[in-house]
Design a protein around this motif. Structure first.
Motif, PDB file in Angstrom:
ATOM      1  N   GLU A 126      33.020 -47.275   5.141  1.00  0.00           N
ATOM      2  CA  GLU A 126      32.334 -46.143   4.509  1.00  0.00           C
ATOM      3  C   GLU A 126      31.511 -46.599   3.313  1.00  0.00           C
ATOM      4  O   GLU A 126      30.368 -46.169   3.116  1.00  0.00           O
ATOM      5  N   ASP A 127      32.097 -47.497   2.494  1.00  0.00           N
ATOM      6  CA  ASP A 127      31.362 -48.003   1.334  1.00  0.00           C
ATOM      7  C   ASP A 127      30.155 -48.831   1.769  1.00  0.00           C
ATOM      8  O   ASP A 127      29.090 -48.772   1.147  1.00  0.00           O
ATOM      9  N   ARG A 128      30.316 -49.617   2.823  1.00  0.00           N
ATOM     10  CA  ARG A 128      29.180 -50.400   3.334  1.00  0.00           C
ATOM     11  C   ARG A 128      28.040 -49.481   3.760  1.00  0.00           C
ATOM     12  O   ARG A 128      26.874 -49.736   3.472  1.00  0.00           O
ATOM     13  N   ARG A 129      28.398 -48.411   4.478  1.00  0.00           N
ATOM     14  CA  ARG A 129      27.360 -47.476   4.917  1.00  0.00           C
ATOM     15  C   ARG A 129      26.675 -46.822   3.727  1.00  0.00           C
ATOM     16  O   ARG A 129      25.450 -46.648   3.720  1.00  0.00           O
ATOM     17  N   ARG A 130      27.451 -46.470   2.703  1.00  0.00           N
ATOM     18  CA  ARG A 130      26.853 -45.861   1.512  1.00  0.00           C
ATOM     19  C   ARG A 130      25.857 -46.812   0.857  1.00  0.00           C
ATOM     20  O   ARG A 130      24.780 -46.403   0.431  1.00  0.00           O
ATOM     21  N   GLY A 131      26.219 -48.088   0.779  1.00  0.00           N
ATOM     22  CA  GLY A 131      25.317 -49.061   0.181  1.00  0.00           C
ATOM     23  C   GLY A 131      24.032 -49.208   0.973  1.00  0.00           C
ATOM     24  O   GLY A 131      22.937 -49.268   0.409  1.00  0.00           O
ATOM     25  N   LEU A 132      24.166 -49.252   2.314  1.00  0.00           N
ATOM     26  CA  LEU A 132      22.996 -49.388   3.174  1.00  0.00           C
ATOM     27  C   LEU A 132      22.108 -48.154   3.091  1.00  0.00           C
ATOM     28  O   LEU A 132      20.887 -48.247   2.977  1.00  0.00           O
TER      29      LEU A 132
END
Length: 698
Positions: free
Chosen positions: A663-669
């Protein structure tokens, strides 16, 4: 439900590993009680509990996994300073360790211990909630620590703490098919067998000198030779383990990465019973993980992309192990998009390599160059150019070679070829400038008695091997020995390259007991080790990749000067770019600053997102490296704020954080970051490679 032989083997290995880990947990908990909240000790205990949780889940012991998770919760509070290492905490943790040591073999034997596990869980939850009951004292005559051999009694006891003594006695009388032997003891046995083989050669030499006849004509000597050869083979086999011992971790890596990237992948294994030296397999475990993750991340397309080109939505990643003579081949393949050679050439050129003169087969091996990556988005999985470089280095260290085959739109296969063991190697013996050398046979492609016809291509001598031109050198020159060889030709293969050498003579093949050169001698890149000859002289074993590197260096005299000058150019000289480091932790900021400044970058720092925006308004930077968790404005908000300003919309941004969830990776992207790196998966060279890649500088 009956389990397969492979599952049974994996469960046995889990039980052995869990026993070792639980013993260490008990010892460290006692040390923790004496030392107080020692951060390193707490971290070690936490890692053991975490590993136990994951491993138990993989073999289907979900109850044990839940218990280990509850232990993790308590240890996390201890690690975060919310709880002290008091006896009130250590006592129930020790009791849990003792209970788990009893539960694991019982559950693996098929016993129902649900009530006992539920009781352990209730105790741990009570401790966490702050109203734990003290553990009752053991009854008189009861064992202080449950014996693992007591499990397996088929009585439906609701929560039996221990089986009756007669059951334990019966279990102890059961014969076992295997025993645990320390690896060091096996290594010592291998060493002694090697010594006996060397002594056998010396005895043969002595008999030939004194009797004036071939010792092979003596019945007693032939019998001794046969027994020693059989002993050597059996000793080598004692260190062998099946490839299946690492396939479960590979399958888990494929499964986890496929889920996180939205891909559908089926894992297949063939030849999992193929055996390899334990030490060799341990060396290759990490490279194999890199290869399967590379296959999923780079090679496999998303289901909709596969269907659009007529492929089934389910991709396949396969490991195929096989033994050929004294070598083992481990092939990792996928049915994905294949390697984009145009992008590989483009990236190599951007990083300063001339790829125009390379044919397609040669260009494929550029992917093993340090720092070279074709990933479009940098993460801790890919895009840093370190994955396949790690594979190359590990295969090199294992005295093996790696081969690549790829077809656009059809898939890619990496073949890792290694000797079964490094203790005794079949070698080709050769003579160069009156010196004898050995080259491991797994590195030898061709050994031709007569001279191979040499031609000149692009100003250098080459010989033709099939339809490939292979560079040719004099081995005496490459080794720095006087004279010039004009005899047979030997073609050797390194990890990614081939090279031909002129030598004076070929002396035949022989198994060589290879020994390390020790710490008293400096490491020489052309030497893999040494062996003692029958006459007491030393036989040097050459390392093919190092020999090829030396030959290329002697052909291009300017190479050493460039190699010396390169670090100096990186450490100082012209300004390479400006980087803004954003992190609220002073230690982290200064660590990143020192790494980047040593590499020649101009570095500024900011405490949080608000401070970073102010500094960018004062003076622009070429790249921003930011944490996520910061006061006032976190990293996600900072990325969005930067992307919202037209003057900064194309500024490269890398998020460097300890938050590793999908989820955090997607938020960063989605926020607009160009890279998302997890701190636990990072090191200095990877940081520099990522920064250089985003700045577009080799």
């Amino acid at each position: 439900m009956p389990v397969s032989g492979h599952e049974e083997e994996f469960r046995r290995l889990f039980a052995e590993e869990a026993e070792t880990r639980l013993r260490r947990l008990a010892t460290e908990l006692l040390q923790l009680e004496e030392a107080g909240s020692n951060p390193e000790l707490v971290a070690s205990i936490f890692r053991d509990a975490h590993t136990l949780k994951g491993a138990a889940g993989m073999v289907g012991l979900t109850g044990i996994s839940r218990i280990a998770h509850l232990m993790e919760d308590l240890l996390e509070e201890l690690r975060d300073g919310r709880r002290l290492a008091t006896p009130e905490l250590v006592d129930p943790l020790l009791a849990t360790v003792d209970a788990v040591r009893t539960l694991i073999p019982a559950l693996l034997a098929g016993d129902d211990r649900s009530e006992q596990m539920a009781e352990v869980e209730r105790t741990l939850r009570a401790v966490r909630e702050g109203h734990a009951e003290p553990e009752p004292e053991p009854e008189p005559g009861a064992p202080a620590e449950p014996d693992a051999s007591s499990v397996g009694e088929p009585r439906p006891a609701p929560a039996a703490p221990a089986a009756p003594r007669p059951a334990r006695a019966r279990a102890r009388r059961q014969p076992t098919e295997s025993i645990r032997v320390p690896v060091g003891r096996l290594d010592e046995l291998v060493r002694l067998v090697g010594e006996s083989a060397a002594a056998h050669l010396r005895v043969g030499r002595m008999l030939a000198d004194r009797l004036g006849r071939d010792p092979g004509t003596l019945v007693e000597f032939r019998e001794l030779s046969r027994v020693l050869n059989e002993l050597q083979e059996k000793t080598m086999r004692a260190r062998m383990v099946p490839v299946a011992t690492v396939t479960d971790s590979l399958q888990r890596a494929v499964r986890d990465l496929a889920r996180s990237t939205g891909k559908t992948v089926r894992w297949e294994v063939r030849g999992e019973d193929t055996e390899l030296d334990r030490g060799m397999l341990e060396q290759l475990a990490e490279p194999l993980v890199h290869l399967v993750r590379n296959a999923v991340d780079h090679g496999i397309e998303r289901p909709d992309e596969r269907e659009a080109v007529g492929k089934p939505p389910h991709a396949v990643v396969r490991l195929h192990a096989m033994q050929l003579g004294s070598e083992v081949i481990l092939a990792v393949s996928d049915d994905g998009r294949g390697i984009d050679l145009a992008r590989v050439r483009e990236e190599a050129t951007r990083r300063g390599s001339d790829a125009s003169a390379l044919n397609d087969d040669e260009a494929l091996y550029l992917i093993f160059r340090s720092g070279l990556s074709t990933a479009g988005f940098i993460s801790d999985v890919s895009g840093r150019g370190v994955g396949l470089d790690v594979v190359r280095q590990a295969v090199d260290a294992a005295r093996g070679r790696i081969e690549v085959r790829s077809a656009p739109g059809e898939g890619t296969e990496f073949r890792v070829v290694v000797p079964i063991t490094l203790a005794v190697l079949p070698c080709l013996l050769l003579e160069v400038a009156d010196h004898r050398f050995a080259v491991p046979m797994h590195s030898v492609l061709v050994a031709q008695e007569g001279e191979m016809e040499a031609v000149h291509a692009e100003g250098r001598p080459v010989v033709w091997l099939g339809n490939q031109a292979v560079p040719l050198s004099d081995m005496a020159v490459a080794l720095g020995l006087p004279g010039a060889a004009g005899g047979p030709t030997v073609v050797v293969s390194g990890v990614t390259r081939r090279h031909a050498f002129r030598v004076d003579a070929l002396l035949g093949q022989r198994d060589v007991v290879v020994k390390g050169l020790g710490r008293l001698l400096p490491r020489l890149d052309v030497l893999a080790g040494a062996s003692v000859e029958p006459d007491g002289s030393i036989l040097l074993v050459l390392d093919a990749p190092g020999l090829i590197d030396r030959a290329r260096a002697t052909r291009h005299r300017a190479v050493p000067a460039v190699a010396v000058a390169a670090p100096a150019a990186r450490a100082g000289g012209a300004r390479r770019g400006s980087i803004l480091v954003v992190d609220d932790a002073l230690t982290v900021r200064e660590l990143q600053r020192s790494i980047l400044e040593r590499a020649g970058y101009e570095v500024r720092t900011a405490d949080d997102g608000v401070d970073a925006l102010a500094r960018l308004a004062e003076q622009p930077s070429d790249l921003v490296l930011t944490d996520v968790e910061m006061p006032r404005m976190d990293g996600f908000a900072l990325v969005e704020a930067i992307r919202g300003q037209p003057s900064l919309s194309t500024l490269p941004i890398v998020i460097l954080t300890s938050r590793a969830s999908d989820e955090d990776r997607r938020r960063g992207l989605e926020a607009g970051a160009d890279g998302y790196i997890v701190k636990s998966a990072f090191d200095e060279s990877s940081l520099l490679d990522a920064v250089e890649r985003l700045l577009g500088r080799p």
